[in-house]
Design a protein around this motif. Structure first.
Motif, PDB file in Angstrom:
ATOM      1  N   LEU A   1       0.868 -13.239  -1.933  1.00 52.70           N
ATOM      2  CA  LEU A   1       2.098 -14.036  -1.880  1.00 52.70           C
ATOM      3  C   LEU A   1       2.184 -15.001  -3.063  1.00 52.70           C
ATOM      4  O   LEU A   1       3.249 -15.165  -3.667  1.00 52.70           O
ATOM      5  N   ILE A   2       1.067 -15.646  -3.377  1.00 49.71           N
ATOM      6  CA  ILE A   2       1.047 -16.570  -4.509  1.00 49.71           C
ATOM      7  C   ILE A   2       1.359 -15.821  -5.815  1.00 49.71           C
ATOM      8  O   ILE A   2       2.091 -16.326  -6.672  1.00 49.71           O
ATOM      9  N   LEU A   3       0.826 -14.594  -5.935  1.00 48.41           N
ATOM     10  CA  LEU A   3       1.071 -13.796  -7.135  1.00 48.41           C
ATOM     11  C   LEU A   3       2.446 -13.126  -7.128  1.00 48.41           C
ATOM     12  O   LEU A   3       2.815 -12.482  -8.104  1.00 48.41           O
ATOM     13  N   GLN A   4       3.173 -13.289  -6.038  1.00 46.66           N
ATOM     14  CA  GLN A   4       4.501 -12.712  -5.864  1.00 46.66           C
ATOM     15  C   GLN A   4       4.491 -11.187  -6.054  1.00 46.66           C
ATOM     16  O   GLN A   4       5.293 -10.621  -6.787  1.00 46.66           O
ATOM     17  N   ILE A   5       3.587 -10.554  -5.361  1.00 51.27           N
ATOM     18  CA  ILE A   5       3.457  -9.098  -5.407  1.00 51.27           C
ATOM     19  C   ILE A   5       4.285  -8.530  -4.264  1.00 51.27           C
ATOM     20  O   ILE A   5       4.222  -9.022  -3.138  1.00 51.27           O
ATOM     21  N   ASP A   6       5.061  -7.498  -4.569  1.00 47.26           N
ATOM     22  CA  ASP A   6       5.882  -6.854  -3.549  1.00 47.26           C
ATOM     23  C   ASP A   6       5.004  -6.218  -2.477  1.00 47.26           C
ATOM     24  O   ASP A   6       3.906  -5.736  -2.759  1.00 47.26           O
ATOM     25  N   HIS A   7       5.512  -6.194  -1.267  1.00 43.87           N
ATOM     26  CA  HIS A   7       4.829  -5.587  -0.118  1.00 43.87           C
ATOM     27  C   HIS A   7       3.455  -6.220   0.126  1.00 43.87           C
ATOM     28  O   HIS A   7       2.478  -5.522   0.384  1.00 43.87           O
ATOM     29  N   ALA A   8       3.401  -7.534   0.042  1.00 46.87           N
ATOM     30  CA  ALA A   8       2.130  -8.254   0.173  1.00 46.87           C
ATOM     31  C   ALA A   8       1.496  -8.037   1.542  1.00 46.87           C
ATOM     32  O   ALA A   8       0.280  -7.844   1.636  1.00 46.87           O
ATOM     33  N   LEU A   9       2.295  -8.046   2.599  1.00 50.27           N
ATOM     34  CA  LEU A   9       1.737  -7.875   3.942  1.00 50.27           C
ATOM     35  C   LEU A   9       1.128  -6.480   4.102  1.00 50.27           C
ATOM     36  O   LEU A   9       0.004  -6.335   4.592  1.00 50.27           O
ATOM     37  N   PHE A  10       1.845  -5.465   3.669  1.00 53.15           N
ATOM     38  CA  PHE A  10       1.339  -4.099   3.781  1.00 53.15           C
ATOM     39  C   PHE A  10       0.060  -3.911   2.966  1.00 53.15           C
ATOM     40  O   PHE A  10      -0.926  -3.359   3.455  1.00 53.15           O
ATOM     41  N   LEU A  11       0.074  -4.392   1.728  1.00 48.41           N
ATOM     42  CA  LEU A  11      -1.110  -4.251   0.876  1.00 48.41           C
ATOM     43  C   LEU A  11      -2.309  -5.017   1.431  1.00 48.41           C
ATOM     44  O   LEU A  11      -3.441  -4.521   1.384  1.00 48.41           O
ATOM     45  N   SER A  12      -2.072  -6.209   1.963  1.00 48.39           N
ATOM     46  CA  SER A  12      -3.191  -6.993   2.489  1.00 48.39           C
ATOM     47  C   SER A  12      -3.755  -6.362   3.760  1.00 48.39           C
ATOM     48  O   SER A  12      -4.974  -6.335   3.940  1.00 48.39           O
ATOM     49  N   LEU A  13      -2.904  -5.827   4.629  1.00 46.87           N
ATOM     50  CA  LEU A  13      -3.405  -5.153   5.830  1.00 46.87           C
ATOM     51  C   LEU A  13      -4.164  -3.880   5.471  1.00 46.87           C
ATOM     52  O   LEU A  13      -5.217  -3.589   6.042  1.00 46.87           O
ATOM     53  N   LEU A  14      -3.651  -3.150   4.507  1.00 44.62           N
ATOM     54  CA  LEU A  14      -4.324  -1.929   4.063  1.00 44.62           C
ATOM     55  C   LEU A  14      -5.671  -2.256   3.412  1.00 44.62           C
ATOM     56  O   LEU A  14      -6.679  -1.606   3.695  1.00 44.62           O
ATOM     57  N   ALA A  15      -5.682  -3.279   2.576  1.00 45.75           N
ATOM     58  CA  ALA A  15      -6.926  -3.681   1.914  1.00 45.75           C
ATOM     59  C   ALA A  15      -7.948  -4.180   2.940  1.00 45.75           C
ATOM     60  O   ALA A  15      -9.132  -3.851   2.853  1.00 45.75           O
ATOM     61  N   ALA A  16      -7.494  -4.957   3.923  1.00 47.09           N
ATOM     62  CA  ALA A  16      -8.410  -5.464   4.954  1.00 47.09           C
ATOM     63  C   ALA A  16      -8.936  -4.321   5.817  1.00 47.09           C
ATOM     64  O   ALA A  16     -10.103  -4.335   6.229  1.00 47.09           O
ATOM     65  N   ALA A  17      -8.087  -3.328   6.084  1.00 47.81           N
ATOM     66  CA  ALA A  17      -8.540  -2.172   6.869  1.00 47.81           C
ATOM     67  C   ALA A  17      -9.613  -1.394   6.107  1.00 47.81           C
ATOM     68  O   ALA A  17     -10.628  -0.995   6.681  1.00 47.81           O
ATOM     69  N   PHE A  18      -9.404  -1.174   4.820  1.00 48.78           N
ATOM     70  CA  PHE A  18     -10.411  -0.483   4.016  1.00 48.78           C
ATOM     71  C   PHE A  18     -11.663  -1.336   3.864  1.00 48.78           C
ATOM     72  O   PHE A  18     -12.768  -0.801   3.764  1.00 48.78           O
ATOM     73  N   ASP A  19     -11.489  -2.650   3.861  1.00 49.81           N
ATOM     74  CA  ASP A  19     -12.633  -3.545   3.756  1.00 49.81           C
ATOM     75  C   ASP A  19     -13.485  -3.496   5.024  1.00 49.81           C
ATOM     76  O   ASP A  19     -14.685  -3.723   4.973  1.00 49.81           O
ATOM     77  N   SER A  20     -12.864  -3.181   6.150  1.00 52.69           N
ATOM     78  CA  SER A  20     -13.605  -3.083   7.408  1.00 52.69           C
ATOM     79  C   SER A  20     -14.463  -1.828   7.471  1.00 52.69           C
ATOM     80  O   SER A  20     -15.403  -1.768   8.261  1.00 52.69           O
ATOM     81  N   MET A  21     -14.117  -0.836   6.679  1.00 53.06           N
ATOM     82  CA  MET A  21     -14.895   0.401   6.677  1.00 53.06           C
ATOM     83  C   MET A  21     -16.161   0.196   5.855  1.00 53.06           C
ATOM     84  O   MET A  21     -16.122  -0.402   4.790  1.00 53.06           O
ATOM     85  N   PRO A  22     -17.267   0.698   6.366  1.00 55.41           N
ATOM     86  CA  PRO A  22     -18.526   0.512   5.636  1.00 55.41           C
ATOM     87  C   PRO A  22     -18.499   1.153   4.253  1.00 55.41           C
ATOM     88  O   PRO A  22     -18.023   2.264   4.083  1.00 55.41           O
ATOM     89  N   LEU A  23     -18.972   0.425   3.273  1.00 57.50           N
ATOM     90  CA  LEU A  23     -19.153   0.854   1.891  1.00 57.50           C
ATOM     91  C   LEU A  23     -17.879   1.126   1.113  1.00 57.50           C
ATOM     92  O   LEU A  23     -17.949   1.546  -0.028  1.00 57.50           O
ATOM     93  N   ILE A  24     -16.728   0.917   1.682  1.00 56.05           N
ATOM     94  CA  ILE A  24     -15.505   1.170   0.922  1.00 56.05           C
ATOM     95  C   ILE A  24     -15.026  -0.127   0.295  1.00 56.05           C
ATOM     96  O   ILE A  24     -14.959  -0.253  -0.905  1.00 56.05           O
ATOM     97  N   GLY A  25     -14.698  -1.096   1.102  1.00 59.48           N
ATOM     98  CA  GLY A  25     -14.355  -2.412   0.590  1.00 59.48           C
ATOM     99  C   GLY A  25     -12.914  -2.567   0.158  1.00 59.48           C
ATOM    100  O   GLY A  25     -12.143  -1.616   0.056  1.00 59.48           O
TER     101      GLY A  25
END
Length: 188
Positions: free
Chosen positions: A75-99
């Motif tokens: 949001l601070i960087l004003q990136i489009d689709h911030a919520l979708f990207l952050s949820l996707l990144a957090a989901a991949f971060d929850s997977m072991p060794l992916i991050g």
């Protein structure tokens, strides 16, 4: 190489889970052989389920922390689709060794081709989140499992040395089992 690693990781976790589900069949065999061994196996099963549940809770806490930090940064960087990207990144971060880098690094490369200043900012955001997660993950997991942080970090080091990268996943279980063994020695 990545598909082989992911399939190996998936199969290891699946087989561990199936083993825990099928422990009742092993329990019936143990009950026939030795009732004392059966009761010890039941206690071990309960402890392992509690450990996995605690690990799941700590993983969810880390998901929330990573997702929130990523969302605020995007949001601070004003990136489009911030919520979708952050949820996707957090989901991949929850997977072991992916991050989280599995999502943010390719997006950083994409942004570098379009807007280099945002790409550097996103790379900085990735480094900050990864650094924070590196420090808070053992603390959260240790607190959730009620094991000393130093024991957890030591066991992570030993297990990763003995078993490779897969040892990181089994370190909390070994910590819990070691603490149970120690408490039983104190009683007897």
């Amino acid at each position: 190489l990545l598909p082989k690693i992911l399939s190996f990781l998936f199969m290891t976790m699946l087989l561990t889970f199936l083993f825990l589900l099928d422990i009742h069949a092993l329990g019936r065999i143990l009950l026939t052989l030795s009732p004392l061994l059966f009761h010890q196996a039941q206690a071990l099963q309960t402890i392992l389920f509690q450990t996995f549940f605690s690990m799941l809770i700590s993983s969810f806490k880390l998901f929330l922390i990573t997702g929130s930090l990523c969302f605020l940064g995007l949001l601070i960087l004003q990136i489009d689709h911030a919520l979708f990207l952050s949820l996707l990144a957090a989901a991949f971060d929850s997977m072991p060794l992916i991050g989280i880098g599995f999502i943010l690094l390719p997006y950083t490369i994409y942004l570098f081709l379009i807007q280099s200043n945002k790409a550097f900012s996103l790379l900085l955001l990735y480094l900050i989140i990864t650094g924070l997660r590196f420090f808070i993950e053992p603390k959260i997991l240790s607190k959730q499992l009620d094991i000393p942080l130093l024991l957890h970090l030591t066991m992570m080091f030993i297990c990763s040395y003995l078993f490779g990268w897969i040892g990181f996943f089994y370190a909390p279980i070994f910590c819990v089992l070691l603490l149970i063994w120690y408490k039983e020695k104190q009683k007897g």
